[in-house]
Design a protein around this motif. Sequence first.
Motif, PDB file in Angstrom:
ATOM      1  N   SER A 129      23.638 -35.099  99.707  1.00 29.52           N
ATOM      2  CA  SER A 129      22.751 -34.824  98.575  1.00 29.52           C
ATOM      3  C   SER A 129      23.307 -35.451  97.311  1.00 29.52           C
ATOM      4  O   SER A 129      24.478 -35.836  97.251  1.00 29.52           O
ATOM      5  CB  SER A 129      22.562 -33.323  98.372  1.00 29.52           C
ATOM      6  OG  SER A 129      23.726 -32.776  97.794  1.00 29.52           O
ATOM      7  N   CYS A 130      22.459 -35.524  96.320  1.00 30.46           N
ATOM      8  CA  CYS A 130      22.857 -36.079  95.036  1.00 30.46           C
ATOM      9  C   CYS A 130      23.720 -35.039  94.296  1.00 30.46           C
ATOM     10  O   CYS A 130      23.483 -33.838  94.415  1.00 30.46           O
ATOM     11  CB  CYS A 130      21.613 -36.419  94.225  1.00 30.46           C
ATOM     12  SG  CYS A 130      21.998 -37.124  92.617  1.00 30.46           S
ATOM     13  N   VAL A 131      24.686 -35.521  93.532  1.00 32.96           N
ATOM     14  CA  VAL A 131      25.522 -34.588  92.772  1.00 32.96           C
ATOM     15  C   VAL A 131      25.461 -34.891  91.273  1.00 32.96           C
ATOM     16  O   VAL A 131      26.352 -34.521  90.520  1.00 32.96           O
ATOM     17  CB  VAL A 131      26.991 -34.620  93.261  1.00 32.96           C
ATOM     18  CG1 VAL A 131      27.089 -34.033  94.643  1.00 32.96           C
ATOM     19  CG2 VAL A 131      27.561 -36.029  93.215  1.00 32.96           C
ATOM     20  N   LEU A 132      24.398 -35.556  90.852  1.00 30.15           N
ATOM     21  CA  LEU A 132      24.328 -35.959  89.447  1.00 30.15           C
ATOM     22  C   LEU A 132      23.583 -34.969  88.577  1.00 30.15           C
ATOM     23  O   LEU A 132      23.601 -35.072  87.357  1.00 30.15           O
ATOM     24  CB  LEU A 132      23.707 -37.359  89.335  1.00 30.15           C
ATOM     25  CG  LEU A 132      24.508 -38.457  90.048  1.00 30.15           C
ATOM     26  CD1 LEU A 132      23.835 -39.804  89.873  1.00 30.15           C
ATOM     27  CD2 LEU A 132      25.937 -38.520  89.543  1.00 30.15           C
ATOM     28  N   CYS A 133      22.865 -34.046  89.185  1.00 29.96           N
ATOM     29  CA  CYS A 133      22.311 -32.945  88.387  1.00 29.96           C
ATOM     30  C   CYS A 133      22.133 -31.737  89.290  1.00 29.96           C
ATOM     31  O   CYS A 133      22.299 -31.825  90.503  1.00 29.96           O
ATOM     32  CB  CYS A 133      21.019 -33.336  87.660  1.00 29.96           C
ATOM     33  SG  CYS A 133      19.497 -33.058  88.559  1.00 29.96           S
ATOM     34  N   ALA A 134      21.782 -30.618  88.693  1.00 37.58           N
ATOM     35  CA  ALA A 134      21.777 -29.350  89.422  1.00 37.58           C
ATOM     36  C   ALA A 134      20.668 -29.252  90.457  1.00 37.58           C
ATOM     37  O   ALA A 134      20.611 -28.271  91.197  1.00 37.58           O
ATOM     38  CB  ALA A 134      21.667 -28.197  88.431  1.00 37.58           C
ATOM     39  N   ASN A 136      20.385 -31.343  92.973  1.00 40.52           N
ATOM     40  CA  ASN A 136      21.017 -31.710  94.248  1.00 40.52           C
ATOM     41  C   ASN A 136      20.007 -32.161  95.285  1.00 40.52           C
ATOM     42  O   ASN A 136      19.985 -31.655  96.427  1.00 40.52           O
ATOM     43  CB  ASN A 136      21.855 -30.553  94.784  1.00 40.52           C
ATOM     44  CG  ASN A 136      22.978 -30.216  93.848  1.00 40.52           C
ATOM     45  OD1 ASN A 136      22.875 -29.244  93.110  1.00 40.52           O
ATOM     46  ND2 ASN A 136      24.015 -31.002  93.812  1.00 40.52           N
ATOM     47  N   CYS A 137      19.140 -33.098  94.908  1.00 39.27           N
ATOM     48  CA  CYS A 137      18.136 -33.608  95.848  1.00 39.27           C
ATOM     49  C   CYS A 137      18.819 -34.104  97.124  1.00 39.27           C
ATOM     50  O   CYS A 137      19.840 -34.794  97.058  1.00 39.27           O
ATOM     51  CB  CYS A 137      17.377 -34.777  95.229  1.00 39.27           C
ATOM     52  SG  CYS A 137      16.532 -34.344  93.716  1.00 39.27           S
ATOM     53  N   GLY A 138      18.221 -33.770  98.247  1.00 41.51           N
ATOM     54  CA  GLY A 138      18.770 -34.238  99.515  1.00 41.51           C
ATOM     55  C   GLY A 138      18.514 -35.726  99.651  1.00 41.51           C
ATOM     56  O   GLY A 138      17.428 -36.202  99.338  1.00 41.51           O
ATOM     57  N   ILE A 188      13.686 -38.411  95.048  1.00 41.77           N
ATOM     58  CA  ILE A 188      14.969 -38.875  94.500  1.00 41.77           C
ATOM     59  C   ILE A 188      14.652 -39.666  93.230  1.00 41.77           C
ATOM     60  O   ILE A 188      13.628 -40.350  93.166  1.00 41.77           O
ATOM     61  CB  ILE A 188      15.721 -39.731  95.556  1.00 41.77           C
ATOM     62  CG1 ILE A 188      17.102 -40.158  95.047  1.00 41.77           C
ATOM     63  CG2 ILE A 188      14.928 -40.935  95.994  1.00 41.77           C
ATOM     64  CD1 ILE A 188      17.955 -40.823  96.134  1.00 41.77           C
ATOM     65  N   CYS A 189      15.486 -39.553  92.211  1.00 42.58           N
ATOM     66  CA  CYS A 189      15.240 -40.321  90.981  1.00 42.58           C
ATOM     67  C   CYS A 189      16.202 -41.512  90.917  1.00 42.58           C
ATOM     68  O   CYS A 189      17.054 -41.675  91.781  1.00 42.58           O
ATOM     69  CB  CYS A 189      15.366 -39.430  89.749  1.00 42.58           C
ATOM     70  SG  CYS A 189      17.061 -39.083  89.244  1.00 42.58           S
ATOM     71  N   ARG A 190      16.098 -42.318  89.882  1.00 40.80           N
ATOM     72  CA  ARG A 190      16.900 -43.543  89.830  1.00 40.80           C
ATOM     73  C   ARG A 190      18.403 -43.251  89.756  1.00 40.80           C
ATOM     74  O   ARG A 190      19.229 -44.050  90.173  1.00 40.80           O
ATOM     75  CB  ARG A 190      16.452 -44.451  88.680  1.00 40.80           C
ATOM     76  CG  ARG A 190      16.953 -44.106  87.300  1.00 40.80           C
ATOM     77  CD  ARG A 190      16.702 -45.261  86.316  1.00 40.80           C
ATOM     78  NE  ARG A 190      17.564 -46.397  86.533  1.00 40.80           N
ATOM     79  CZ  ARG A 190      18.736 -46.586  85.919  1.00 40.80           C
ATOM     80  NH1 ARG A 190      19.187 -45.711  85.049  1.00 40.80           N
ATOM     81  NH2 ARG A 190      19.453 -47.656  86.180  1.00 40.80           N
TER      82      ARG A 190
HETATM   83  S1  SF4 Z   1      16.821 -35.257  90.124  1.00 39.35           S
HETATM   84 FE1  SF4 Z   1      17.888 -37.248  90.247  1.00 39.35          FE
HETATM   85  S2  SF4 Z   1      19.910 -36.843  89.360  1.00 39.35           S
HETATM   86 FE2  SF4 Z   1      19.013 -34.862  89.854  1.00 39.35          FE
HETATM   87  S3  SF4 Z   1      19.770 -34.413  91.892  1.00 39.35           S
HETATM   88 FE3  SF4 Z   1      17.773 -35.394  92.140  1.00 39.35          FE
HETATM   89  S4  SF4 Z   1      18.252 -37.559  92.439  1.00 39.35           S
HETATM   90 FE4  SF4 Z   1      20.067 -36.589  91.565  1.00 39.35          FE
END
Ligand code: SF4
Length: 781
Positions: A8-13, A15-17, A43-45
Amino acid sequence: MEQWKKTSCVLCAQNCGFEVKVENNRIIKVRGDKENPRSQGYICRKGLNIANFQHHDDRLTHPLKKTDRGFVPISWDQAFKEIGEKLKEIVDRHGPRAFAINGFGSMWCHFEAAFGRALLEGLGSKYFYNPQAQELTGFYWGAGKMLGRQNRPPIPDEHSADMLLAAGWNGMVSHQAPRAPIFLKEFAKNPDKLLVVIDPRLSETARTANIHIALRPGTDALLVRAMIALIIQEGWEDTKYIKAHTRGFEKIRCQFENFDVRGALAVCEVEYPAIYELCRELSRRKWCVHFDLGVMMNRHSTLATWLYLLLAAVCGRLCVSGGNVIPGCVHPLGEHSKEDHRNTWRTLATDFPAIMGYYPPNVLPEEILSEHPQRIRALINSSSNPLRSYADTAAFEKAFERLDLLVTVEVAMTETAEMSDFVLPGRTAYECYDTTFFALNYPEVYFQMRQPVITPHPDTLENGEIFIGIAEHAGVMPKIPDWLYRAAEKGLDEYAAALGAFAVKTLTPVSIMPLVLGKTLGPQLGSVNLAALWGHLFSAPRGFRKHTAGAGYPMPSVLETLKMPGKLSTAFSGVFKYINPGALAALAPQAAHAKILYEAAMTHPQGMWIGKVDPDRNMAQVRTSGKKIQLFEPRMSEWLKEITPELEKDALELKPEFPLVLNAGRHKPENANNIMRNPAWNEGRRTCTLAINPFDAKRLGLADKEIARVVTEAGSEELEVEVTEDVRQGQVLIPHGFGLKYKGKVHGINVNRLSQKQNRDRIAGTPLHRFVPCRVEKVGR
Ligand code: SF4
């Protein structure tokens, strides 16, 4: 066939898979994971660029010690010994208050907190400074007063609502909800729903919304007081709900029924008819509110969030479907701190209590620089970069110079790491098992135990292992009998029984137990975080266990436990001498349940619904005395006396030398706090700019892309001007998360050099980044 690994993503809370394709131990491709039940492929950029977080030139790979020759690599043994012994010496000489820990979980690796807090509390200290106390603790405090628990604050149940109030929340960019951009667009387009944005500027979310209330910056508390007053004066409050579920309405009514609504709205610079219509909708519709940093980091922060909760309660929207609800969780993000309890320490120089067990990082410089004999002298800073993410960088630099010991546990050489005596390399979220407890959901309870997708550098450790190593030399680790190690070798059933016996026999405090788990079970599971996961599930509270039934993982009965294959019952019978049969009856099903949940987590690397709360019984989650929502709170009533049109008009008057309001924390698709250190991911984009309204730009003689100087009471910085209609007149914006040094070169400006630590909330100590008086000067380039 291509091999994609789930994580998962760890760049914001959120945590998108997502799934990553790995070649030669490097992430080369990323895509959203449709099997993740919460993010469903979104998922975002930022997430798409995660390789820049994982692979870059400033990664730390060896423990480092600062010497006269700069940093030199040392062994882990040397690092643990020197740090552990120095900590013990400081605590022995100056008392436990001289030691504090800051950080945890900024990379959404939350298990380190279990081990770090065990070290902290093992040395007798309670000073845990956490980034959540930069933003959220005022809200937690209010939720604690109104609903009884700081650690279970209500969240918006937006999927069941037909109206969403987005206050100071730019969800299109700063998500704070699963698949936020998709959800917000769909919500606004639905003819039966209404998206209302309350925000001074025409943010991306305001552009998407059905209604935009562009209030004057810093007037949230005054606006919400006026809205509650208007509702009460029109007789639109939900009397049936108030009578059934709340206490104290009669005590607060007087603060609203004669309030000058029109006068207040004039100060807020919003139109009376628009607010009248909005309040009418609030009294009729099934709505919830999502407030964010635009409110929480603004003037009257704690009061404003409390007023939003009060508005919801007056309209009958708290703890009901489609309102603001108390979610279930695998683990609460902190504890409920009773501020007047003798066990709740206050900060020595600044007199702030813990909220949720957290102290506000904003006061750390004063606590270190104070002349108090027990002032903070040793600080372990983990997964946090105070020199870029906390207000008033200059104050932190001065304070850190004065420490006797500063240790940073990190994955990259940050600005704070550079100032540290020791820098210890942890593992990234993609190199170890770990999880986040941030990803709240309703009514389902979400959980994902991330699994490693990259082989770590051999000289790095899980952060939990680092804390265990230090604890052993600081004299915190209890004596562990050989039979507990042997039980761990035999499996979870034997270990559960033996651990129960160990706890009863040695009376080891619960707070220290993560160290014992990590030391004994960690090697068997191959990860101290997996040991913490199991321990956590084994000791999970009854409420969580009840919720797991809704997701298909009910807790087995004693009888069912005894019939289970394996050796659980035998294992427990073996420790009868330490545990009486009653305790056995309680512990054996817990152990069986923990194993079921543990195995489920390990076989769902994409994330899973691990529980489900009963949406028809949310009111039962209220934990105040009498189980009623408390509308009257003396400190809020006192504070409300300042929130009048006359007093606010005067208070909002800016000094002539600082005639503009700086929002020092603009969320952009190009910032990710300060953990994306390699600027390559933003190449070709406008990143760290000063956003200003065309009217103000013209008045100051500024053109788009020229350099301007921003001056505040704290300092000044020069950066590129971005002229945009999105910004309200009188306000300017600078994003956070820049001014980072990468490969020796600084990129962008550090906005925290412009904010002062004293500009903070009176109850929570959170910095008011969204309201920093400033001036902008033409530089001429
Ligand atoms: S919104 Fe973007 S930054 Fe936040 S967890 Fe999902 S992919 Fe990552």
